[in-house]
Structure formats: structure tokens, C-alpha cells
Design a protein around this motif. Structure first.
Motif, PDB file in Angstrom:
ATOM      1  N   LEU A 129       0.829  -1.210   0.000  1.00 60.21           N
ATOM      2  CA  LEU A 129       0.000   0.000   0.000  1.00 60.21           C
ATOM      3  C   LEU A 129       0.863   1.259   0.000  1.00 60.21           C
ATOM      4  O   LEU A 129       0.562   2.228  -0.716  1.00 60.21           O
ATOM      5  CB  LEU A 129      -0.919  -0.011   1.222  1.00 60.21           C
ATOM      6  CG  LEU A 129      -2.110  -0.969   1.173  1.00 60.21           C
ATOM      7  CD1 LEU A 129      -2.832  -0.992   2.505  1.00 60.21           C
ATOM      8  CD2 LEU A 129      -3.073  -0.559   0.063  1.00 60.21           C
ATOM      9  N   ASN A 130       1.939   1.245   0.783  1.00 59.35           N
ATOM     10  CA  ASN A 130       2.834   2.411   0.794  1.00 59.35           C
ATOM     11  C   ASN A 130       3.477   2.611  -0.569  1.00 59.35           C
ATOM     12  O   ASN A 130       3.638   3.749  -1.032  1.00 59.35           O
ATOM     13  CB  ASN A 130       3.902   2.242   1.869  1.00 59.35           C
ATOM     14  CG  ASN A 130       3.337   2.393   3.277  1.00 59.35           C
ATOM     15  OD1 ASN A 130       2.297   3.033   3.466  1.00 59.35           O
ATOM     16  ND2 ASN A 130       4.001   1.816   4.253  1.00 59.35           N
ATOM     17  N   GLY A 131       3.863   1.506  -1.218  1.00 59.97           N
ATOM     18  CA  GLY A 131       4.399   1.634  -2.566  1.00 59.97           C
ATOM     19  C   GLY A 131       3.373   2.182  -3.540  1.00 59.97           C
ATOM     20  O   GLY A 131       3.699   2.998  -4.415  1.00 59.97           O
ATOM     21  N   LEU A 132       2.126   1.747  -3.375  1.00 60.46           N
ATOM     22  CA  LEU A 132       1.058   2.267  -4.234  1.00 60.46           C
ATOM     23  C   LEU A 132       0.838   3.753  -3.992  1.00 60.46           C
ATOM     24  O   LEU A 132       0.679   4.534  -4.941  1.00 60.46           O
ATOM     25  CB  LEU A 132      -0.234   1.483  -3.978  1.00 60.46           C
ATOM     26  CG  LEU A 132      -1.474   1.949  -4.751  1.00 60.46           C
ATOM     27  CD1 LEU A 132      -1.256   1.805  -6.246  1.00 60.46           C
ATOM     28  CD2 LEU A 132      -2.705   1.163  -4.306  1.00 60.46           C
ATOM     29  N   PHE A 133       0.828   4.156  -2.711  1.00 62.87           N
ATOM     30  CA  PHE A 133       0.675   5.587  -2.406  1.00 62.87           C
ATOM     31  C   PHE A 133       1.810   6.398  -3.031  1.00 62.87           C
ATOM     32  O   PHE A 133       1.584   7.492  -3.555  1.00 62.87           O
ATOM     33  CB  PHE A 133       0.669   5.794  -0.887  1.00 62.87           C
ATOM     34  CG  PHE A 133      -0.574   5.287  -0.211  1.00 62.87           C
ATOM     35  CD1 PHE A 133      -1.746   5.107  -0.921  1.00 62.87           C
ATOM     36  CD2 PHE A 133      -0.575   4.959   1.136  1.00 62.87           C
ATOM     37  CE1 PHE A 133      -2.888   4.632  -0.308  1.00 62.87           C
ATOM     38  CE2 PHE A 133      -1.717   4.494   1.765  1.00 62.87           C
ATOM     39  CZ  PHE A 133      -2.873   4.326   1.028  1.00 62.87           C
ATOM     40  N   GLU A 134       3.019   5.853  -2.970  1.00 66.30           N
ATOM     41  CA  GLU A 134       4.170   6.580  -3.531  1.00 66.30           C
ATOM     42  C   GLU A 134       4.023   6.730  -5.040  1.00 66.30           C
ATOM     43  O   GLU A 134       4.282   7.806  -5.598  1.00 66.30           O
ATOM     44  CB  GLU A 134       5.455   5.829  -3.188  1.00 66.30           C
ATOM     45  CG  GLU A 134       6.712   6.541  -3.655  1.00 66.30           C
ATOM     46  CD  GLU A 134       7.966   5.795  -3.253  1.00 66.30           C
ATOM     47  OE1 GLU A 134       9.069   6.244  -3.632  1.00 66.30           O
ATOM     48  OE2 GLU A 134       7.847   4.761  -2.565  1.00 66.30           O
ATOM     49  N   ARG A 135       3.591   5.650  -5.701  1.00 69.78           N
ATOM     50  CA  ARG A 135       3.416   5.730  -7.163  1.00 69.78           C
ATOM     51  C   ARG A 135       2.293   6.684  -7.527  1.00 69.78           C
ATOM     52  O   ARG A 135       2.391   7.432  -8.517  1.00 69.78           O
ATOM     53  CB  ARG A 135       3.143   4.335  -7.731  1.00 69.78           C
ATOM     54  CG  ARG A 135       4.329   3.397  -7.605  1.00 69.78           C
ATOM     55  CD  ARG A 135       4.123   2.147  -8.448  1.00 69.78           C
ATOM     56  NE  ARG A 135       2.990   1.356  -7.993  1.00 69.78           N
ATOM     57  CZ  ARG A 135       3.048   0.422  -7.059  1.00 69.78           C
ATOM     58  NH1 ARG A 135       4.205   0.188  -6.442  1.00 69.78           N
ATOM     59  NH2 ARG A 135       1.980  -0.273  -6.729  1.00 69.78           N
ATOM     60  N   ILE A 136       1.213   6.672  -6.736  1.00 68.27           N
ATOM     61  CA  ILE A 136       0.110   7.595  -7.015  1.00 68.27           C
ATOM     62  C   ILE A 136       0.565   9.035  -6.809  1.00 68.27           C
ATOM     63  O   ILE A 136       0.214   9.942  -7.584  1.00 68.27           O
ATOM     64  CB  ILE A 136      -1.101   7.256  -6.125  1.00 68.27           C
ATOM     65  CG1 ILE A 136      -1.699   5.905  -6.530  1.00 68.27           C
ATOM     66  CG2 ILE A 136      -2.162   8.344  -6.226  1.00 68.27           C
ATOM     67  CD1 ILE A 136      -2.821   5.445  -5.629  1.00 68.27           C
ATOM     68  N   ALA A 137       1.361   9.258  -5.744  1.00 67.15           N
ATOM     69  CA  ALA A 137       1.865  10.610  -5.496  1.00 67.15           C
ATOM     70  C   ALA A 137       2.747  11.082  -6.643  1.00 67.15           C
ATOM     71  O   ALA A 137       2.648  12.245  -7.096  1.00 67.15           O
ATOM     72  CB  ALA A 137       2.642  10.634  -4.182  1.00 67.15           C
ATOM     73  N   LEU A 138       3.605  10.190  -7.163  1.00 64.80           N
ATOM     74  CA  LEU A 138       4.436  10.555  -8.304  1.00 64.80           C
ATOM     75  C   LEU A 138       3.597  10.836  -9.531  1.00 64.80           C
ATOM     76  O   LEU A 138       3.866  11.790 -10.283  1.00 64.80           O
ATOM     77  CB  LEU A 138       5.431   9.429  -8.599  1.00 64.80           C
ATOM     78  CG  LEU A 138       6.571   9.235  -7.585  1.00 64.80           C
ATOM     79  CD1 LEU A 138       7.404   8.006  -7.953  1.00 64.80           C
ATOM     80  CD2 LEU A 138       7.447  10.479  -7.534  1.00 64.80           C
ATOM     81  N   LEU A 139       2.562  10.013  -9.719  1.00 67.67           N
ATOM     82  CA  LEU A 139       1.693  10.223 -10.870  1.00 67.67           C
ATOM     83  C   LEU A 139       0.960  11.560 -10.773  1.00 67.67           C
ATOM     84  O   LEU A 139       0.881  12.319 -11.759  1.00 67.67           O
ATOM     85  CB  LEU A 139       0.683   9.068 -10.969  1.00 67.67           C
ATOM     86  CG  LEU A 139      -0.319   9.138 -12.124  1.00 67.67           C
ATOM     87  CD1 LEU A 139       0.400   9.118 -13.455  1.00 67.67           C
ATOM     88  CD2 LEU A 139      -1.318   7.985 -12.036  1.00 67.67           C
ATOM     89  N   LEU A 140       0.438  11.852  -9.570  1.00 66.79           N
ATOM     90  CA  LEU A 140      -0.241  13.140  -9.391  1.00 66.79           C
ATOM     91  C   LEU A 140       0.724  14.299  -9.568  1.00 66.79           C
ATOM     92  O   LEU A 140       0.368  15.337 -10.153  1.00 66.79           O
ATOM     93  CB  LEU A 140      -0.886  13.187  -8.005  1.00 66.79           C
ATOM     94  CG  LEU A 140      -2.076  12.245  -7.779  1.00 66.79           C
ATOM     95  CD1 LEU A 140      -2.561  12.352  -6.337  1.00 66.79           C
ATOM     96  CD2 LEU A 140      -3.209  12.583  -8.735  1.00 66.79           C
ATOM     97  N   GLU A 141       1.948  14.130  -9.078  1.00 69.82           N
ATOM     98  CA  GLU A 141       2.942  15.185  -9.250  1.00 69.82           C
ATOM     99  C   GLU A 141       3.255  15.402 -10.720  1.00 69.82           C
ATOM    100  O   GLU A 141       3.396  16.537 -11.190  1.00 69.82           O
ATOM    101  CB  GLU A 141       4.216  14.826  -8.478  1.00 69.82           C
ATOM    102  CG  GLU A 141       5.345  15.846  -8.623  1.00 69.82           C
ATOM    103  CD  GLU A 141       4.953  17.227  -8.130  1.00 69.82           C
ATOM    104  OE1 GLU A 141       5.535  18.210  -8.636  1.00 69.82           O
ATOM    105  OE2 GLU A 141       4.069  17.320  -7.253  1.00 69.82           O
ATOM    106  N   ARG A 142       3.345  14.313 -11.476  1.00 71.46           N
ATOM    107  CA  ARG A 142       3.573  14.456 -12.917  1.00 71.46           C
ATOM    108  C   ARG A 142       2.410  15.160 -13.594  1.00 71.46           C
ATOM    109  O   ARG A 142       2.612  16.003 -14.469  1.00 71.46           O
ATOM    110  CB  ARG A 142       3.784  13.079 -13.541  1.00 71.46           C
ATOM    111  CG  ARG A 142       5.113  12.446 -13.187  1.00 71.46           C
ATOM    112  CD  ARG A 142       5.153  11.026 -13.665  1.00 71.46           C
ATOM    113  NE  ARG A 142       6.371  10.340 -13.240  1.00 71.46           N
ATOM    114  CZ  ARG A 142       6.519   9.023 -13.236  1.00 71.46           C
ATOM    115  NH1 ARG A 142       5.518   8.252 -13.602  1.00 71.46           N
ATOM    116  NH2 ARG A 142       7.667   8.486 -12.854  1.00 71.46           N
TER     117      ARG A 142
END
Length: 462
Positions: A216-229
């Protein structure tokens, strides 16, 4: 709570079902074992009683006389015996019948037998006496054995039966306690606002939950990167499109207010140029966005010289229009592993930048060669070049050197560096030692000799 889709229900069913199955299996095994041991014990008692009768002397009686043993215990009627001599009943217990329990009393009989006497099953042990004409029978009711068996099982299984509800409650409590961290995690996730992408605390999580929390933490990190992009893409688009759109609007207003045809034509040409610039910015932004998406990309042997040749042929027309001299020097079979389309975008951006930022009549030289184990793509020009501080800032979005009159967004260098990173290549910008302008070197890990893609072969034949 016990529905199949509930983890707690499944665990309860498995734990409690297993406990009940084990209890039943233990009860059956106890029943079988106790019954066997009880039969062995009581059969031994029958044989022992028969041996005592055999050891006694048979009394001398008249032809029709017999001796009936007295009943000395309230359970005495459940055990009986008979003694026959020469086929005649001479001694018996009070509950024994007149007829032999097994056989006719004349023919020798021995061993254990189960017979029905008075519609009740009896366990009978038969043996011969000390005299060959003596037959001894000792019997016991089978129901008496069953009563003893039930009494033993009742004393053995009753505590287990009483403990079963306590075991069920303990299992329910243990399962509920065990899945509590999952329920706590679910409640915490349900309370989280959509924009909260902070990592979950895994300090107090059980070992079995750590992979889930880490995932879940990895998913949150990927979502955060995606939103940042996405935010960065939106900000880049708004930042860079603002200027050409404003220019297009201004030129359109000039065209509307122009009093003569030449002025109107000039304004419309500038409007078209602004549209081209906006279209190029959008294309660059989309390319950069795709590169940052980290999607899997194909990797094939690609002839870098063929890619450079195709790009130079495409952009030579723009160079001729500005009276610029564009040349290519490529060694044969300089093969790299990568995506041919992305490599063409990288080369096109480098050559296009050289054309845009070099003055009319400038020289642009494109080279492809080997340098030890690496493959080099080099773009040289004799333009004004860049200072060392400006070269350090190349690749920053929307950076443009001061004093540059050429149109551009500064995204081209970001795209070049991103494509190079995807291919494991390095990008270096320095002052051109031969032409005096800017020299850009892109170093690729050279691929082993292998057949190149058909597209590169076709480009080489052009």
C-alpha cells in the motif's frame, strides 16, 4: 460474521470445524480402543472363571439331580455358568437355562462365542473340564459390557464435551483478536482523505500484514508521483502555452485592425507562426509526459547512423531555408539497444536546437562513431554557444539562454535527457573544439553485433 466472504468467518469455520473434527475423531478412537480393551479384560475374566470351575471336582449326583448356585450379588444374573457331565447339566447358576449355551452339551465345544439367549446376546466361553466328559460354559450379557463401556466413555468424553463450548468461544475470541489489525487498517484507510498519500505506519503491524502495508505504501508513492507528474504537466502546459496564445491573440487583433493588405498578411503569418509554436510545445509536452510515465518500452538493436541519417534528411530543408550547412558523418554498423522512435526524437531535438540557435549560414555537423565500448552521437555547430553556467542549467524546463532570439520552450533538452536516461546513455554539453559553438555528445552502451530493425535498414538505403 460467518459468511464465506468474511476472513474472520473463514478462520472461525476452519478453526472451530477442525477442533470439532479432531474431537469427534478422538471420541471414535477412544470408543474403539476402550471397547477392545474392555472385551479383552472381560473375556479374560470369563476364561478365569471357567478355569476355576474346571479345577473344582464335579459332585456325585443322582441321575436327575443338579446343583443351582445361589445369587450373591445384584448383578449376578448378568453372569451365568453351566457345567455338563456326559451331556447332563450337573451345575449351573440361577440365571442359566437348562439347555447348553453353545452346542448340545455332548459334542466338545471350546473358545469364545456370542449367542442369543432369551432374545438377549451373551458372550460365552466354552472349555472342557479335567475329565473329558465334562463341558463348562461361562457367559456374560453383552449389554453389561456396553453399560461398562458407556460409563467409561461418559467419564472420559464428558469433560471434553463440556470444554467444547469454551474452546469455541476461545477460538472466536482468538480469531477476532487476530484480525483486529486488519479491521483497524481498513478503518484508517476509510477515514483518510483522498489527497492524503502519506505512508502507513508499519511499526505495530503483524509480520503477516507487513507485505500488505508495504504494498500500500508503494502504491501511495506511485500515485503521489503520478499526481505530481500530472500537476507538473498541467503547470508546464499553462506556463508555456500562455505566451504563444497571447501572441496569437495579439496578432489576430493586429490583423483585424490592419488598414492595408501587407500589414494584414504579416500579422496572419505571425499568427500561423504562433500556432506552429503552440503545436510544437504541445507535442513536446506530450512526449515528455509519455517518457515520465515509466511504461515498458521495446528494446531492439538499432543502427544509430541510420537514425541520424533519417533525421538529418528530414531537417535539412529547414537548414537550407536559413542557408545553413548540415552534414552527417557516420561510421557503419554503430548498433545500440533501444527504441528506434525515441532515438529519432532525441536526435531530432538535438539537430533542431542546433538549427534554431545557430545564425544563418552556420555549419552543423552530426557524427556517429564508436569510442571504445560506447557509441557516440555528436552534434557540433559554430553558433554563439553557451557559457559554462548556462550549460549547467540545460535540461531545466523552460530555461532559455539570455539573448537568444530563436523561439523555443526549453523542453527539448528535458526530452533529450529523459530519453538518454531510458537508454542508459549520458549527455554532455561543452564548447565545440572544432567549430567554436556548442558540442553535444550522447554516449550509448554499444550493443553486440545483431541484425538491426527493418526500419533502420530502410533508412540506410534512402
Amino acid at each position: 460474521m460467518l459468511r464465506p466472504s468474511s476472513l474472520r468467518g473463514r478462520l472461525l469455520l476452519m478453526v472451530l470445524g477442525t477442533s470439532l473434527a479432531v474431537w469427534l475423531a478422538a471420541a471414535v478412537m477412544t470408543w474403539i480402543d476402550v471397547r477392545h480393551e474392555l472385551d479383552e479384560l472381560l473375556d479374560g475374566h470369563l476364561a478365569q472363571a471357567a478355569s476355576l470351575l474346571v479345577a473344582q471336582e464335579v459332585p456325585e449326583l443322582e441321575d436327575d439331580d443338579r446343583v443351582d448356585a445361589p445369587v450373591l450379588h445384584r448383578y449376578g444374573r448378568r453372569v451365568t455358568f453351566q457345567v455338563f457331565q456326559e451331556g447332563k447339566l450337573v451345575l449351573r447358576s440361577a440365571s442359566a437355562p437348562d439347555a447348553p449355551l453353545v452346542g448340545d452339551g455332548r459334542k466338545p465345544v471350546s473358545g469364545f462365542h456370542t449367542v442369543d439367549v432369551g432374545k438377549r446376546p451373551w458372550r460365552v466361553f466354552a472349555t472342557r473340564g479335567a475329565d473329558k466328559d465334562v463341558q463348562v460354559f461361562v457367559a456374560e450379557r453383552v449389554s453389561s459390557r456396553n453399560d461398562i463401556l458407556f460409563a467409561v466413555l461418559r467419564s472420559t468424553l464428558w469433560p471434553m464435551l463440556v470444554a467444547m463450548p469454551i474452546l469455541l468461544l476461545a477460538g472466536w475470541w482468538a480469531v477476532a483478536l487476530g484480525v483486529r489489525p486488519l479491521r483497524t487498517l481498513g478503518a484508517a484507510l476509510a477515514r483518510r482523505p483522498a489527497e492524503d498519500l502519506r505512508p502507513l505506519a508499519a511499526a505495530g503491524a503483524p509480520d503477516e500484514m507487513r507485505p500488505l502495508v508495504d504494498a500500500l505504501n508503494g502504491l501511495f508513492e506511485r500515485i503521489a508521483l503520478l499526481l505530481e507528474r500530472e500537476r507538473r504537466f498541467t503547470g508546464d502546459a499553462a506556463h508555456e502555452l500562455r505566451t504563444p496564445i497571447a501572441a496569437i491573440r495579439a496578432q489576430a487583433q493586429v490583423a483585424l485592425g490592419a488598414g492595408d493588405a501587407p500589414q494584414r498578411r504579416q500579422a496572419l503569418e505571425r499568427t500561423l507562426a504562433g500556432c506552429d509554436r503552440a503545436s510544437r510545445v504541445v507535442e513536446q509536452l506530450l512526449t515528455l509526459s509519455k517518457l515520465e510515465a515509466d511504461a515498458p518500452r521495446r528494446s531492439d538493436p538499432v543502427d544509430l547512423g541510420a537514425v541520424a541519417q533519417a533525421v538529418v534528411a528530414e531537417l535539412a530543408v529547414a537548414g537550407i531555408a536559413r542557408h545553413q550547412n548540415v552534414s552527417l558523418s557516420a561510421e557503419p554498423h554503430v548498433v545500440v539497444e533501444g527504441d528506434e522512435t525515441l532515438l529519432a526524437v532525441l536526435c531530432r531535438n538535438l539537430v533542431d536546437n542546433a538549427l534554431r540557435y545557430s545564425p544563418p549560414g552556420a555549419r552543423i555537423e552530426v557524427g556517429v562513431r564508436r569510442a571504445g565500448p560506447r557509441a557516440l552521437l555528436v552534434v557540433d555547430d559554430d553558433g554563439p554557444g553557451l557559457s559554462e553556467p548556462d550549460r549547467q542549467r540545460l535540461g531545466q524546463r523552460f530555461f532559455r539562454a539570455e539573448g537568444s532570439e530563436a523561439s523555443g520552450s526549453g523542453l527539448g533538452w528535458s526530452i533529450v535527457q529523459r530519453i538518454a536516461a531510458v537508454h542508459g546513455a549520458s549527455v554532455r554539453a561543452l564548447a565545440s573544439p572544432r567549430l567554436g559553438g556548442l558540442c553535444v555528445e550522447v554516449g550509448f552502451p554499444a550493443a553486440a553485433e545483431a541484425p538491426v530493425r527493418a526500419g533502420a535498414d530502410a533508412a540506410m538505403r534512402k
